[in-house]
Design a protein around this motif. Structure first.
Motif, mmCIF file in Angstrom:
data_model
loop_
_atom_site.group_PDB
_atom_site.id
_atom_site.type_symbol
_atom_site.label_atom_id
_atom_site.label_comp_id
_atom_site.label_asym_id
_atom_site.label_seq_id
_atom_site.Cartn_x
_atom_site.Cartn_y
_atom_site.Cartn_z
ATOM 1 N N GLY A 1 13.572 -4.104 6.799
ATOM 2 C CA GLY A 1 14.644 -5.082 7.126
ATOM 3 C C GLY A 1 15.437 -4.755 8.161
ATOM 4 N N ASP A 2 16.254 -3.306 7.907
ATOM 5 C CA ASP A 2 17.052 -2.936 9.279
ATOM 6 C C ASP A 2 16.483 -2.999 10.309
ATOM 7 O OD1 ASP A 2 19.870 -1.667 9.849
ATOM 8 O OD2 ASP A 2 18.423 -0.084 10.354
ATOM 9 N N LEU A 3 15.236 -2.585 10.842
ATOM 10 C CA LEU A 3 14.610 -2.630 12.029
ATOM 11 C C LEU A 3 14.622 -3.948 12.408
ATOM 12 C CD1 LEU A 3 12.275 0.543 11.550
ATOM 13 C CD2 LEU A 3 14.561 0.553 12.674
ATOM 14 N N LEU A 4 14.065 -4.817 11.834
ATOM 15 C CA LEU A 4 13.889 -6.144 11.975
ATOM 16 C C LEU A 4 15.164 -6.900 12.602
ATOM 17 C CD1 LEU A 4 11.201 -7.226 9.519
ATOM 18 C CD2 LEU A 4 10.895 -7.242 11.794
ATOM 19 N N LEU A 5 16.269 -6.458 11.812
ATOM 20 C CA LEU A 5 17.500 -7.206 11.972
ATOM 21 C C LEU A 5 18.015 -6.635 13.526
ATOM 22 C CD1 LEU A 5 19.880 -8.805 10.954
ATOM 23 C CD2 LEU A 5 20.902 -6.706 10.069
ATOM 24 N N LYS A 6 17.931 -5.382 13.717
ATOM 25 C CA LYS A 6 18.120 -4.928 14.955
ATOM 26 C C LYS A 6 17.143 -5.316 16.124
ATOM 27 C CE LYS A 6 20.002 -0.600 13.320
ATOM 28 N NZ LYS A 6 19.514 1.000 13.043
ATOM 29 N N LEU A 7 15.949 -5.971 15.903
ATOM 30 C CA LEU A 7 15.191 -6.638 16.875
ATOM 31 C C LEU A 7 15.519 -8.235 16.991
ATOM 32 C CD1 LEU A 7 11.992 -4.691 16.104
ATOM 33 C CD2 LEU A 7 13.293 -4.637 18.118
ATOM 34 N N GLY A 8 16.633 -8.477 16.114
ATOM 35 C CA GLY A 8 16.755 -10.068 16.251
ATOM 36 C C GLY A 8 15.899 -10.851 15.408
ATOM 37 N N ARG A 9 15.082 -10.200 14.601
ATOM 38 C CA ARG A 9 14.279 -11.082 13.647
ATOM 39 C C ARG A 9 14.668 -11.491 12.404
ATOM 40 N NH1 ARG A 9 8.789 -8.013 14.450
ATOM 41 N NH2 ARG A 9 8.090 -9.522 12.746
ATOM 42 N N ASN A 10 15.870 -11.937 12.316
ATOM 43 C CA ASN A 10 16.887 -12.278 11.176
ATOM 44 C C ASN A 10 16.123 -12.681 9.807
ATOM 45 O OD1 ASN A 10 18.541 -11.573 13.088
ATOM 46 N ND2 ASN A 10 20.149 -13.023 12.314
ATOM 47 N N ASP A 11 14.945 -13.728 10.286
ATOM 48 C CA ASP A 11 14.344 -14.328 8.996
ATOM 49 C C ASP A 11 13.679 -13.399 8.065
ATOM 50 O OD1 ASP A 11 15.617 -16.746 9.317
ATOM 51 O OD2 ASP A 11 13.986 -17.744 10.307
ATOM 52 N N ALA A 12 12.986 -12.571 9.302
ATOM 53 C CA ALA A 12 12.068 -11.634 8.446
ATOM 54 C C ALA A 12 12.658 -10.455 7.998
ATOM 55 C CB ALA A 12 10.964 -11.118 9.543
ATOM 56 N N ALA A 13 14.033 -10.242 8.555
ATOM 57 C CA ALA A 13 14.867 -9.023 7.902
ATOM 58 C C ALA A 13 15.371 -9.652 6.738
ATOM 59 C CB ALA A 13 16.028 -8.723 8.898
ATOM 60 N N ARG A 14 15.577 -10.721 6.599
ATOM 61 C CA ARG A 14 16.452 -11.292 5.224
ATOM 62 C C ARG A 14 15.109 -11.376 4.213
ATOM 63 N NH1 ARG A 14 18.752 -15.099 6.898
ATOM 64 N NH2 ARG A 14 17.139 -16.513 7.154
ATOM 65 N N ALA A 15 13.948 -11.440 4.563
ATOM 66 C CA ALA A 15 12.974 -11.480 3.299
ATOM 67 C C ALA A 15 12.627 -9.839 2.936
ATOM 68 C CB ALA A 15 11.831 -11.947 4.089
ATOM 69 N N GLU A 16 12.753 -8.947 4.075
ATOM 70 C CA GLU A 16 12.592 -7.739 3.488
ATOM 71 C C GLU A 16 13.835 -7.136 2.730
ATOM 72 O OE1 GLU A 16 9.985 -5.707 4.102
ATOM 73 O OE2 GLU A 16 8.947 -7.409 4.984
ATOM 74 N N PHE A 17 15.099 -7.396 3.100
ATOM 75 C CA PHE A 17 16.167 -7.145 2.141
ATOM 76 C C PHE A 17 16.100 -7.608 0.934
ATOM 77 C CE2 PHE A 17 18.701 -6.569 6.321
ATOM 78 C CZ PHE A 17 18.579 -5.376 6.182
ATOM 79 N N GLU A 18 15.673 -8.785 0.659
ATOM 80 C CA GLU A 18 15.348 -9.357 -0.719
ATOM 81 C C GLU A 18 14.378 -8.740 -1.390
ATOM 82 O OE1 GLU A 18 14.987 -13.673 0.554
ATOM 83 O OE2 GLU A 18 17.181 -13.768 0.604
ATOM 84 N N ARG A 19 13.170 -8.550 -0.678
ATOM 85 C CA ARG A 19 12.161 -7.806 -1.387
ATOM 86 C C ARG A 19 12.754 -6.487 -2.062
ATOM 87 N NH1 ARG A 19 7.116 -4.865 -0.711
ATOM 88 N NH2 ARG A 19 7.770 -4.345 1.778
ATOM 89 N N ALA A 20 13.338 -5.626 -1.028
ATOM 90 C CA ALA A 20 14.018 -4.176 -1.438
ATOM 91 C C ALA A 20 14.919 -4.454 -2.728
ATOM 92 C CB ALA A 20 14.598 -3.787 -0.343
#
Length: 90
Positions: free
Chosen positions: A50-69
Motif C-alpha cells: 500500500g505504501d509503495l502504491l501510494l508513492k506511485l500515485g495509485r491511491n485506490d489500489a493503495a487504499r485496498a491494500e491498507f484495508e487488507r492489512a
C-alpha cells in the motif's frame, strides 16, 4: 538475504530497494512475494505494498491494500493506523 534468507527478510529487502531505487523497484519485489504462503496472513506485506502504491500515485489500489492489512493486523493500534492510512488516500 545471504545470511538469513526468509520471506520477511525479502520483504525488508524490498523496502530497502524502494528507498534506494524508487517505489516501482520495491513494488516489483513485493509483488514477487504475493504468492509466498508464509506471508499470506502477514499484515506488513499489504501495508508495504500500500505504501509503495501510494508513492506511485495509485491511491485506490493503495487504499485496498491498507484495508487488507488492517484486517490482518494483530492489534487495535496497528489496525487503526492502517485504516487511517487507507482514509488518507481519499
Amino acid at each position: 538475504m545471504q545470511t538469513a534468507p526468509s520471506p520477511v527478510v525479502a520483504l525488508n529487502r524490498a523496502v530497502a530497494v524502494a528507498m534506494a531505487f524508487g517505489p516501482a523497484a520495491g513494488l516489483e519485489l513485493v509483488d514477487g512475494l504475493l504468492a509466498e504462503p508464509s506471508l499470506a496472513h502477514y499484515h506488513l506485506l499489504p501495508a508495504v505494498r500500500g505504501d509503495l502504491l501510494l508513492k506511485l500515485g495509485r491511491n485506490d489500489a493503495a487504499r485496498a491494500e491498507f484495508e487488507r492489512a488492517a484486517l490482518l493486523a494483530g492489534n487495535a493500534r496497528e489496525r487503526a493506523l492502517l485504516l487511517a492510512h487507507a482514509a488518507a488516500t481519499r
